[in-house]
Design an enzyme around this catalytic site. Structure first.
Site, PDB file in Angstrom:
ATOM      1  N   SER A  45      -7.198  -7.009   2.018  1.00 39.01           N
ATOM      2  CA  SER A  45      -6.456  -7.528   2.692  1.00 39.01           C
ATOM      3  C   SER A  45      -6.011  -7.317   3.745  1.00 39.01           C
ATOM      4  O   SER A  45      -6.101  -7.785   4.483  1.00 39.01           O
ATOM      5  CB  SER A  45      -5.178  -6.913   1.026  1.00 39.01           C
ATOM      6  OG  SER A  45      -5.708  -5.655   1.430  1.00 39.01           O
ATOM      7  N   THR A  67      -9.516  -8.247  -3.644  1.00 34.66           N
ATOM      8  CA  THR A  67      -8.135  -8.441  -3.658  1.00 34.66           C
ATOM      9  C   THR A  67      -7.857  -9.359  -4.529  1.00 34.66           C
ATOM     10  O   THR A  67      -7.903 -10.378  -4.579  1.00 34.66           O
ATOM     11  CB  THR A  67      -7.974  -8.381  -2.392  1.00 34.66           C
ATOM     12  OG1 THR A  67      -8.061  -9.175  -1.404  1.00 34.66           O
ATOM     13  CG2 THR A  67      -7.932  -7.333  -1.095  1.00 34.66           C
ATOM     14  N   ASP A 147      10.843 -14.012 -12.382  1.00 33.58           N
ATOM     15  CA  ASP A 147       9.924 -14.690 -11.396  1.00 33.58           C
ATOM     16  C   ASP A 147      10.225 -16.322 -11.279  1.00 33.58           C
ATOM     17  O   ASP A 147       9.769 -16.787 -12.222  1.00 33.58           O
ATOM     18  CB  ASP A 147       7.800 -14.787 -12.220  1.00 33.58           C
ATOM     19  CG  ASP A 147       7.706 -14.467 -11.146  1.00 33.58           C
ATOM     20  OD1 ASP A 147       7.419 -16.004 -10.549  1.00 33.58           O
ATOM     21  OD2 ASP A 147       5.620 -14.160 -11.297  1.00 33.58           O
ATOM     22  N   THR A 176       4.773  -8.927  -5.987  1.00 42.64           N
ATOM     23  CA  THR A 176       4.447 -10.637  -5.023  1.00 42.64           C
ATOM     24  C   THR A 176       3.997 -10.354  -4.470  1.00 42.64           C
ATOM     25  O   THR A 176       3.878  -9.046  -3.787  1.00 42.64           O
ATOM     26  CB  THR A 176       6.468 -10.764  -5.201  1.00 42.64           C
ATOM     27  OG1 THR A 176       6.796  -9.496  -3.820  1.00 42.64           O
ATOM     28  CG2 THR A 176       7.918 -10.499  -6.551  1.00 42.64           C
ATOM     29  N   ARG A 209       4.079  -5.655  -1.178  1.00 43.52           N
ATOM     30  CA  ARG A 209       3.566  -6.035   0.447  1.00 43.52           C
ATOM     31  C   ARG A 209       4.569  -5.758   1.166  1.00 43.52           C
ATOM     32  O   ARG A 209       5.906  -5.303   0.825  1.00 43.52           O
ATOM     33  CB  ARG A 209       3.045  -7.383   0.377  1.00 43.52           C
ATOM     34  CG  ARG A 209       2.105  -7.837   0.320  1.00 43.52           C
ATOM     35  CD  ARG A 209       0.345  -8.177   0.781  1.00 43.52           C
ATOM     36  NE  ARG A 209      -0.839  -8.658   0.359  1.00 43.52           N
ATOM     37  CZ  ARG A 209      -1.593  -8.146  -0.455  1.00 43.52           C
ATOM     38  NH1 ARG A 209      -1.186  -6.730  -0.900  1.00 43.52           N
ATOM     39  NH2 ARG A 209      -2.291  -9.203  -0.599  1.00 43.52           N
ATOM     40  N   ASP A 238       4.079   2.888  -1.099  1.00 38.15           N
ATOM     41  CA  ASP A 238       3.088   2.562  -1.309  1.00 38.15           C
ATOM     42  C   ASP A 238       2.650   1.476  -0.037  1.00 38.15           C
ATOM     43  O   ASP A 238       1.428   1.219   0.271  1.00 38.15           O
ATOM     44  CB  ASP A 238       2.384   1.872  -1.861  1.00 38.15           C
ATOM     45  CG  ASP A 238       0.425   1.730  -2.281  1.00 38.15           C
ATOM     46  OD1 ASP A 238       0.336   2.932  -1.955  1.00 38.15           O
ATOM     47  OD2 ASP A 238       0.115   0.858  -1.980  1.00 38.15           O
ATOM     48  N   GLU A 243       2.579  -2.117   8.324  1.00 39.72           N
ATOM     49  CA  GLU A 243       1.191  -1.031   8.389  1.00 39.72           C
ATOM     50  C   GLU A 243      -0.035  -2.007   9.050  1.00 39.72           C
ATOM     51  O   GLU A 243      -0.039  -2.779   9.433  1.00 39.72           O
ATOM     52  CB  GLU A 243       0.552  -0.825   6.941  1.00 39.72           C
ATOM     53  CG  GLU A 243       0.332  -2.398   6.455  1.00 39.72           C
ATOM     54  CD  GLU A 243       0.260  -1.617   4.641  1.00 39.72           C
ATOM     55  OE1 GLU A 243      -0.834  -1.951   4.276  1.00 39.72           O
ATOM     56  OE2 GLU A 243       1.295  -0.907   3.559  1.00 39.72           O
ATOM     57  N   HIS A 260      -0.487   2.445   1.174  1.00 39.89           N
ATOM     58  CA  HIS A 260      -1.980   0.628   0.190  1.00 39.89           C
ATOM     59  C   HIS A 260      -3.269   1.215  -0.400  1.00 39.89           C
ATOM     60  O   HIS A 260      -3.550   0.706  -0.316  1.00 39.89           O
ATOM     61  CB  HIS A 260      -1.584  -0.407   1.728  1.00 39.89           C
ATOM     62  CG  HIS A 260      -1.772  -1.189   1.059  1.00 39.89           C
ATOM     63  ND1 HIS A 260      -1.336  -2.443   1.454  1.00 39.89           N
ATOM     64  CD2 HIS A 260      -1.475  -1.820  -0.295  1.00 39.89           C
ATOM     65  CE1 HIS A 260      -2.018  -3.165   1.224  1.00 39.89           C
ATOM     66  NE2 HIS A 260      -2.066  -3.054   0.057  1.00 39.89           N
ATOM     67  N   GLY A 263      -3.181   0.337  -5.719  1.00 40.24           N
ATOM     68  CA  GLY A 263      -4.472  -0.723  -6.954  1.00 40.24           C
ATOM     69  C   GLY A 263      -5.789   0.165  -5.909  1.00 40.24           C
ATOM     70  O   GLY A 263      -6.810  -0.673  -6.754  1.00 40.24           O
ATOM     71  N   TYR A 264      -5.522   1.266  -6.257  1.00 44.64           N
ATOM     72  CA  TYR A 264      -7.047   1.990  -5.069  1.00 44.64           C
ATOM     73  C   TYR A 264      -8.311   2.673  -6.290  1.00 44.64           C
ATOM     74  O   TYR A 264      -8.812   3.205  -6.226  1.00 44.64           O
ATOM     75  CB  TYR A 264      -7.368   2.753  -3.886  1.00 44.64           C
ATOM     76  CG  TYR A 264      -7.502   1.619  -2.400  1.00 44.64           C
ATOM     77  CD1 TYR A 264      -7.246   0.331  -2.688  1.00 44.64           C
ATOM     78  CD2 TYR A 264      -8.264   2.439  -1.550  1.00 44.64           C
ATOM     79  CE1 TYR A 264      -7.695  -0.222  -1.227  1.00 44.64           C
ATOM     80  CE2 TYR A 264      -8.606   2.064  -0.432  1.00 44.64           C
ATOM     81  CZ  TYR A 264      -8.298   0.482  -0.589  1.00 44.64           C
ATOM     82  OH  TYR A 264      -8.475  -0.199   0.745  1.00 44.64           O
TER      83      TYR A 264
END
Length: 391
Positions: A45, A67, A147, A176, A209, A238, A243, A260, A263-264
């Protein structure tokens, strides 16, 4: 065939090396010159795929991002150029959901509440938000989904307005993409008005994001909260609006902050790489599909045997065995503070934490043994590997 790969894609060099010549570079600093004579580009990303980047891409046929998010790629431009694009939807959903649960369990311990007594508001019901909802279902924790796009598309789940989320939820977690156009833009969705409408003692989490949250509005609200002049608010970020640059006035106001990496997890990164690899193989008409699980090392975590039905304390211990958000938070704060006044060093430190991120595993890496009456079926639904003790 030359394949350019973000150096932070795990297992990518080995896999794509079977298909052609591999070149690895830092994803954030890729330039147009780097794409000369490149046949395929594999990114994450941090790489913005736009006209400037591909202006000299004389051979480019395929772009893959390992990603779930796609907002860093100008897909219309690629289509116009006849370049095939693919992503890895859902690859990180487990890691992000487990990040959120870790944050809430630790905050609950610190503030003296049980997560089971809270109502969670999930904004964004894509892969990540839906998986988090699945985890909450497994635990019996109430939640509201928001949503409007999914709702308009005919998704039959029960959705709620943002107003209902703000009025009824103790925790709001955002999942989102970042959009500025359309009927439901998400840029600065979490703004001053949104924050002002939250319940007292609300907890706000953004692991989606950075620009979804107006960082200045959040900073102002947290300053008022912590000075006793405003409603109590707890926030976990996060992702940051600008950033790899982080507002060092905002940082100490956050309950937890990380670079960030929600999800790592190792499984998630392996999924992202293999999903893109498999789609590139299909593009080349090569039958060489790989399962992410085949790449993973044995997890250095203990197996657990339950002697009684699990409770809050048991769940807290199990979750922390896999991921304790406090570890990443402490390291991130140290690395950011020492770069104070030097934006270049801050950006480098931010990216280095992501590049050298430890091999975090998912709940499935732990095997939990227990009798049926001990509630192991709920742990299985949460993602743990469960063995029923029939003795």
């Amino acid at each position: 065939m030359k394949i350019l790969i973000d150096e932070n894609m795990p297992y990518a060099a080995e896999l794509f090396g079977q298909l052609g010549e591999v070149v690895t570079k830092p994803g954030r600093t890729l330039s147009a010159d780097d794409l000369i004579d490149i046949d395929a580009l594999m990114i994450r990303s941090v790489t913005k795929v736009n006209h400037n980047l591909i202006s000299k891409a004389n051979k480019l046929q395929f772009v893959g991002t390992a990603t779930a998010g796609q907002d860093h790629v100008d897909q219309a431009l690629l289509a116009e150029r006849g370049i095939t694009f693919t992503s890895a939807p859902g690859c990180n959903k487990v890691g992000v959901a487990e990040y959120v649960l870790s944050a809430l369990m630790v905050i609950g311990q610190q503030q003296g509440f049980s997560i089971f007594d809270k109502t969670i508001g999930i904004i964004g019901a894509g892969n990540v938000g839906s998986y988090l909802a699945q985890c909450l279902d497994a635990l019996g924790i109430p939640y509201l989904l928001n949503d409007p796009i999914k709702e308009q598309e005919g998704d039959t789940r029960q959705f709620h307005s943002l107003e209902a989320i703000k009025a009824q939820c103790d925790v709001i977690t955002v999942h989102t993409p970042i959009t500025k156009d359309g009927e439901y833009p998400t840029h600065h969705l979490i703004n001053e008005a949104f924050i002002d409408a939250l319940q007292p003692d609300a907890i706000l989490i953004n692991a989606a994001r950075g620009p979804v949250t107006d960082n200045q509005a959040l900073k102002k609200a947290l300053q008022l909260s912590q000075s006793g002049l405003g409603k109590k608010l707890t926030a976990v970020l996060d992702v940051f609006e600008f950033e790899p640059h982080v507002d060092l006035e905002l940082l100490p106001l956050l309950a937890f902050a990380t670079p960030h990496i929600a999800g790592y997890g190792l499984e998630g990164k392996a999924r992202g790489t293999t999903m893109v690899f498999n789609r590139y193989c299909a593009f080349l008409n090569i039958d060489q599909a790989v399962e992410a699980s085949s790449l993973l090392p044995i997890a250095p975590v203990p197996n657990v045997s339950l002697s009684r039905k699990w409770d809050d304390a048991t769940l807290f211990s199990l979750i922390q065995l896999i991921y304790d958000i406090r570890k990443d938070d402490a390291l991130f704060r140290r690395n950011m503070v020492v770069t104070k006044g030097n934006e270049a060093q801050m950006a480098t430190a931010f990216d280095q934490m992501r590049k050298n991120y430890w091999d975090r595993r998912e709940y499935s890496a732990i095997t939990v043994t227990g009798k049926v009456g001990f509630g192991v079926e709920s742990l299985a639904k949460l993602g743990f590997t469960v063995v029923e003790d029939i003795q």
